[in-house]
Write a protein that holds these residues in place. Sequence first.
Motif, short mmCIF file in Angstrom:
data_model
loop_
_atom_site.label_atom_id
_atom_site.label_comp_id
_atom_site.label_asym_id
_atom_site.label_seq_id
_atom_site.Cartn_x
_atom_site.Cartn_y
_atom_site.Cartn_z
N ALA A 1 -9.66 3.06 -13.59
CA ALA A 1 -8.90 2.96 -12.36
C ALA A 1 -9.71 2.33 -11.23
CB ALA A 1 -8.42 4.34 -11.92
N LEU A 2 -11.03 2.19 -11.43
CA LEU A 2 -11.84 1.58 -10.38
C LEU A 2 -11.92 0.09 -10.67
CD1 LEU A 2 -14.71 4.18 -10.50
CD2 LEU A 2 -13.02 4.01 -8.73
N ARG B 1 -20.03 -2.89 -1.48
CA ARG B 1 -19.36 -3.61 -2.57
C ARG B 1 -17.89 -3.26 -2.67
NH1 ARG B 1 -21.92 -6.00 -6.79
NH2 ARG B 1 -20.43 -5.14 -8.26
N GLN B 2 -17.55 -2.00 -2.45
CA GLN B 2 -16.20 -1.57 -2.78
C GLN B 2 -15.32 -1.22 -1.59
OE1 GLN B 2 -15.58 -2.05 -5.75
NE2 GLN B 2 -17.48 -1.85 -6.88
N PHE C 1 0.71 9.50 -3.54
CA PHE C 1 -0.48 9.27 -4.35
C PHE C 1 -0.15 9.50 -5.83
CE2 PHE C 1 -4.58 8.84 -5.70
CZ PHE C 1 -5.06 9.96 -6.35
N LEU D 1 -10.07 -3.40 -1.90
CA LEU D 1 -9.39 -2.69 -2.97
C LEU D 1 -8.16 -2.01 -2.42
CD1 LEU D 1 -12.40 -0.94 -4.69
CD2 LEU D 1 -11.36 -3.11 -5.25
N ASP D 2 -7.26 -1.62 -3.32
CA ASP D 2 -6.07 -0.91 -2.83
C ASP D 2 -6.44 0.53 -2.52
OD1 ASP D 2 -4.36 -0.09 -5.96
OD2 ASP D 2 -6.42 0.17 -5.29
N ARG D 3 -5.50 1.21 -1.92
CA ARG D 3 -5.78 2.53 -1.37
C ARG D 3 -6.22 3.52 -2.43
NH1 ARG D 3 -2.61 4.23 3.49
NH2 ARG D 3 -3.97 5.82 4.37
N ARG D 4 -5.56 3.44 -3.59
CA ARG D 4 -5.86 4.40 -4.65
C ARG D 4 -7.29 4.23 -5.14
NH1 ARG D 4 -4.84 4.15 -10.50
NH2 ARG D 4 -4.65 6.27 -11.30
N ALA D 5 -7.68 2.96 -5.36
CA ALA D 5 -9.04 2.70 -5.82
C ALA D 5 -10.05 3.16 -4.78
CB ALA D 5 -9.22 1.22 -6.12
N MET E 1 0.84 -1.21 0.00
CA MET E 1 0.00 0.00 0.00
C MET E 1 0.86 1.24 0.00
SD MET E 1 -3.33 -0.28 2.23
CE MET E 1 -3.62 -1.75 3.16
N GLN F 1 -13.73 -8.58 -1.98
CA GLN F 1 -12.29 -8.36 -2.01
C GLN F 1 -11.98 -6.91 -1.65
OE1 GLN F 1 -10.27 -10.74 -2.22
NE2 GLN F 1 -10.13 -11.66 -4.24
N LEU G 1 -25.15 9.62 -9.89
CA LEU G 1 -24.29 10.76 -10.15
C LEU G 1 -25.02 11.82 -10.98
CD1 LEU G 1 -20.90 9.00 -10.77
CD2 LEU G 1 -21.45 10.55 -8.92
N LEU H 1 -15.88 9.60 -5.75
CA LEU H 1 -17.10 9.42 -6.52
C LEU H 1 -18.33 9.57 -5.65
CD1 LEU H 1 -17.08 8.73 -9.48
CD2 LEU H 1 -17.49 6.37 -8.91
N LEU H 2 -18.20 9.22 -4.36
CA LEU H 2 -19.35 9.32 -3.47
C LEU H 2 -19.58 10.73 -2.96
CD1 LEU H 2 -19.19 6.09 -1.30
CD2 LEU H 2 -20.74 6.62 -3.14
N GLN I 1 -24.60 -2.26 -10.97
CA GLN I 1 -23.87 -1.26 -10.19
C GLN I 1 -23.53 -0.06 -11.06
OE1 GLN I 1 -20.05 -1.92 -7.66
NE2 GLN I 1 -19.52 -1.08 -9.65
N THR J 1 -10.05 -7.34 -9.81
CA THR J 1 -9.99 -8.34 -8.76
C THR J 1 -11.26 -8.37 -7.94
OG1 THR J 1 -8.95 -6.69 -7.38
CG2 THR J 1 -7.50 -8.24 -8.54
N ALA J 2 -11.94 -7.23 -7.88
CA ALA J 2 -13.13 -7.22 -7.04
C ALA J 2 -14.32 -7.86 -7.72
CB ALA J 2 -13.48 -5.78 -6.65
N LEU K 1 -9.72 5.53 -2.64
CA LEU K 1 -9.78 7.00 -2.66
C LEU K 1 -10.64 7.48 -3.80
CD1 LEU K 1 -8.44 9.37 -1.10
CD2 LEU K 1 -6.98 9.61 -3.09
N LEU K 2 -10.47 6.83 -4.97
CA LEU K 2 -11.28 7.25 -6.12
C LEU K 2 -12.76 6.98 -5.89
CD1 LEU K 2 -8.95 6.08 -8.99
CD2 LEU K 2 -9.44 8.40 -8.31
N TRP K 3 -13.06 5.84 -5.27
CA TRP K 3 -14.47 5.57 -4.97
C TRP K 3 -15.03 6.59 -3.98
CZ3 TRP K 3 -17.89 2.81 -7.43
CH2 TRP K 3 -17.49 1.73 -8.21
N LEU L 1 -12.74 8.06 -14.48
CA LEU L 1 -12.32 7.20 -13.38
C LEU L 1 -12.50 5.73 -13.69
CD1 LEU L 1 -13.90 9.18 -10.44
CD2 LEU L 1 -11.57 9.22 -11.23
#
Lengths: 170, 970
Positions: A78-79, B585-586, A7, B613-617, A1, B611, A124, B624-625, A116, A103-104, B619-621, A75
């Motif tokens: 990257a998601l 979910r995320q 970042f 997610l990594d930190r970057r993902a 991480m 699962q 949005l 988005l919220l 989703q 992976t998710a 943060l992006l989510w 985005l």
Amino acid sequence: MTPLARFPLTRFSLTRLPLARLPLARLPLSRVPLAATGWVTLLLVTALPDAAPLRIAVVSVYLLFLPGAALLHPLRPALSGLRPNEPGGPGTPGTPGGPGLGTAADEDGRGAVAAQNLLLVVMLSLSALVAAATALMLAGAFSGDRTLVVLAALTSAGALCPALRPAAGA
Amino acid sequence: MGGRRIVQKIISKTLHETLEQSSEEPDPDGFVPLPTLTVVICAYTLERWDDIVQSVQSLRDQETHPDQIILVTDHNPELQERAFEHFPDLEVIPNRERSGLSGARNTGIAAARADVVAFLDDDAAAAPDWAGRLLAGYLDPKVIGVGGWIEPDWEVGRPGWFPTEFDWVVGCTYTGLPTAPLPIRNMIGANMSLRREVFGAVGGFSHDLGRAGTLPLGCEETELCIRAGRHYQDSVILYLPDAVVRHHVGARRGTWRYFLDRCLKEGLSKAAVSRMTGSGPALASERAYLRSTIPRALGRTLRPGAGDNPLSTLPALLLGVTLTALGYLAGRTRQLFLPGPDGPPVASPADPASPAEAPAADRDAPVRAGRTALGLLLPLAAALGLWAWSIQRVDVSDLGGFGLPAQLPWNYWAAVALLLLGFVGALRRRGRHPVWPAAYTVALLVIQRATSALVYHTLLYAWTWKHIDIIDRLLANGGHVELGNQLGAMAPYDQWVGFFAANTALIRLLGLNTALAYAAWAPFASSLVLIVPLYLIFRCFSRDQRLIWTAVWIFFLGNWVGQDYFSPQAFAFFLYLGVLAVVFRQFARPDRSGLLRALDAGYPLGTRPRQPLDRRARLLWTLLLVPVIVAIAAAHQLTPVMLAVGLVALCLSRRYRNLWLALLACAIPAAWDLSSALAFFKLQLPAMAQTFGNLLANSQAGGGTTPTGLGPVTISYLDRGLSAAVALLAVAGLLRHPPLRRAGMPLLLLGISPIPLAVANNYGGEMIFRVYMFALPGLAFFAAAALQPRPPAARLQRPRTALLSLAVLALLTAAFYPSYYGKDRVNYFPPGEIRLVDQLYRIAPPGSQIIAATPNFPDAYRNYNEYTLWWLSDDDPASTAALLANPAGYLGGQKQTGWITQQNPRAFSYVIFTRAQYADVAMDGLLPPGSIQRIQASLAASPRFRVVLRNADGTVYQVLPPASTAGSTR
């Protein structure tokens, strides 16, 4: 991480953008239709009479889906869990068979991911509408057309914004 | 990603070397032998004889001569004979397999002896260096297949409308395919080759999709390439644009009809391929095509001065895409009725963490297709038909104490029963496609909530009218909001203006006059949009479709509180559930691992944890919220608090401990409260602080209402009973399935998190209902679990369990209808009442005062910023006693109505009593029984009160100023 300080915004160097290799006058053609939808809707709103069925249909579809789709666009790769675009080059016909890049999404049926995505787009879009209208009202500069202008600008910005690369090692 | 680039480098390097070497003299020291080549041509008709001859000739003219050329004739003896005579140097063999291109190709493969098998269409001619370039690609052992460029050779010239992006329609390379050597997913059949060993390993071309005669359904190459790619994980299929083949395109193929027909068939084929291989790999390149190639083509046509992409190709572009999509959708829809494995696509065999239940999971035995579809569709269609028939003649003019349910005819209830039966039946088989329960859920919402929009021809419920009046004011004054407290009780609607602002903008953009046009559909629409987030949330905690859909139904049957009408709450609730769906979910985090966790994950009713997610993902989510949370904060008072409380409660679980997100969910509403809503809190904070913690006062429902009469009392017991039933079922579910309780702890925490708020504030008598509504998703999930048997579950749901589900759902339904529609005598406004109020506001000058028993009449708040509004039921008991002792005298007093003429000589006070107010007072006990009658009698007898408007649904009195009584004429 990676710690927050590292970042990837700093790794997001402009030279990696496909945009930088093209002359500045060229727009990414594949994203122009999405970026133009807001302005087309504005055109229709000013041109068509009140409560015309076509106007109602176009405005409803636009307000429900397109600002969200445009905001989601940069985005998307990257998601994890959303299908990433292939970066670089004209439309490549896809990768050879193998495990997906998200992976998710392993336990997900495609239906859940699609649901989703639909949910995100609608949420949005409605949030953008609320935010734009409220901001204009609080600023004392509200009108229906101005709200649409703000949303169209947002849609264009989101559509033309280059997509963030997926996380390294994906 | 990196691996692919390395492969690319190796290939281009090897290519360079070998292409140089192939033009040199064979050097015994550095000669790299090219693999041997068999070319297979498949022919089926004598009409193409000239093309066949040309094709064979081009192969004879190759610089690198193929080692073996095979011509396969597809069940055509005449052709076989003629070709056998004419081509002595070829192997001419008849198709030994099923008729069709796949069979012919497979026959060719069986007869091939060389290392590489290439296929050439019988109406294609290869360039002289084709074979050499093709074989050069195989020098890298990683390459299992090589495809090339296919140039269209138009017999009558390319039509002006035919875009190059659609050259695949005529079987050629299209714009959008790469122009440099590159690995690709699949090749086009007119110019493709594969190593012969690949066919040995994965089999030949599939028959299920093949081409028979002139009917191109195609895509067998795609399916084969996907199959080969799955088997040879590390290999590539190479695309060499230098290996060129010219494909003859007949005049018939250049017609619109062929074009459109081919697009449709292509969509159908892609649906068939998706079914066989899963839609992920099948559509990967199509998605890229739609996302970049087509928009780019559109962009190019619209650009002025486009040379080779004129505007005339635009119709073909649009129609082509539309028809292909339609064909795909039609194909997929047809598959819903076919037997076979449904649900998620075939898992990749290399996945080491395959769920343990995969072998144990029962693959439903294929059921006869017709019976399945009919068995599922019939109850649904019948229920909807019965419902549509039943609501034609519902008389709402005289609703009694039980509201609408008492007026609904027998066929309505038959429709409901049929729907219940059909739904439970649709859940009998575990593996069924989720579209069926989804369809039944939509039908449930139609029958439950669209009924009110269709049965009542006027807008229901006084609070909906209130919201419309707010929007009308914003439309009239151009969006000017008052953030101070000038508007009194209506001030919060300006301080949290999000929902009203959005609707004002929408109405302006649509060109409507008012929201009346669509507000009646809000209950149906706002419930419909909840299906998706609920499904996603429940899916995070269970893989059992039966459990998920039963939980969704219990939610909709338990949601009697009626907060789905046209209001900020309904809108904010949708966003709230949407945010939670994304969070569940995320935003999962790594959890404790261990035997218990693994067992819980394997529990058939449960599911594997999401699962992380990594930190970057993450943060992006979160980013988005943010707009969504801002929208919630701007639109409603309570929902952001509920969201913050829920996310903070989730932090108590290790799996969903997202402190930053919870902080954000607290900070954003706080920022809003301190800016736009500041005046509200300055005013209300002392009162709020005083009532904080007073459980009795705050949990009292209805703000002073007391149900009066048989109907209202029964209804109040029913709705309490319904809520209690759902809660008890939830407790039962928690006890029955401990693994679900452990794994579903986050959802449980979410469910109980709103409860403390019942202590915090009364929220106008509404808090207890809102708490129930926000807790309902969590409660519904565990309530549905109570109805599922303890595993091991049988393949078919046991009849006993099905009956239990049916019985429970039926009971919930029976309690739902009175709870939801029972108060419609109070909520329904007949057209006469609306006309009366309309007339009142026409004659009442701005600045006047409107007095009524309760605000329960339509359009009560019209132009509320211009009128003073006084509801008699809001008064304290002492004033009410004074009112009832001498109504005319009390209302005529200086403080009550006398002041108004002094302030504004042109303004008056008006007293309005309507039918709905009678019902409200009678059924809700806001005033002592018979109060309105007594007041009206008193006013009628008094000279100070003059009747100005009267109809069957109400009366309006004007209060005359004291001075004029002397000269009044009655």
